[in-house]
Design a protein around this motif. Structure first.
Motif, short mmCIF file in Angstrom:
data_model
loop_
_atom_site.label_atom_id
_atom_site.label_comp_id
_atom_site.label_asym_id
_atom_site.label_seq_id
_atom_site.Cartn_x
_atom_site.Cartn_y
_atom_site.Cartn_z
N GLU A 1 -56.82 11.72 3.19
CA GLU A 1 -57.55 12.82 3.83
C GLU A 1 -58.93 12.35 4.27
N THR A 2 -59.43 12.99 5.34
CA THR A 2 -60.73 12.65 5.90
C THR A 2 -61.73 13.77 5.66
N THR B 1 -67.06 10.24 10.30
CA THR B 1 -65.87 10.68 9.59
C THR B 1 -65.48 9.59 8.60
N TRP B 2 -65.24 10.00 7.35
CA TRP B 2 -64.84 9.09 6.28
C TRP B 2 -63.46 9.49 5.78
N GLN B 3 -62.78 8.55 5.12
CA GLN B 3 -61.45 8.81 4.59
C GLN B 3 -61.40 8.34 3.14
N ALA C 1 -59.47 6.44 1.13
CA ALA C 1 -58.48 5.43 1.51
C ALA C 1 -57.58 5.01 0.34
#
Length: 114
Positions: A55-56, A63-65, A67
């Motif tokens: 999910e981001t 924008t980050w995820q 990971a």
């Protein structure tokens, strides 16, 4: 890790140019999915998204995820990896300044002898 990746583990806060990141909790949700509750501080305001792997989430204009999550459910040996998926847009010159330059250039041409 690179500037585009952050590794978080128990009790560690990582600071980047735009925000501070830490993990508040990792738990199994009612639907049995694993969630990571983050603490993200941007310009003094705190966000606490609960995210699954993949999910981001926004951090300012980036924008980050979420990971990776490895090592959980161990109490101490887990690692959460965040990855920046989009950078903030980079402008070489503010739009208003670029417009001013174009206007001045056009005005100076009008004053030159033909």
């Amino acid at each position: 890790m690179s500037a585009d990746k952050i590794g978080l583990w128990r009790g560690i806060q990582v600071s980047r140019e735009k925000a501070d990141f830490s993990v508040m909790d990792i738990y199994r949700d009612s639907d049995r999915s694993i969630k990571v509750k983050l603490s993200i501080s941007v310009d003094g305001e705190e966000q606490n998204p609960a995210l699954g792997v993949g999910e981001t989430f926004p951090v300012g204009d980036e924008t980050w995820q979420l990971a990776e999550l490895t090592g959980w459910p161990s109490e101490d040996d887990w690692l959460v990896v965040l990855h920046r998926v989009t950078n903030a847009p980079r402008m070489t010159e503010p739009p208003s300044l670029a417009l001013a330059h174009r206007c001045l250039f056009q005005a100076s041409k009008a004053w030159l002898p033909q």
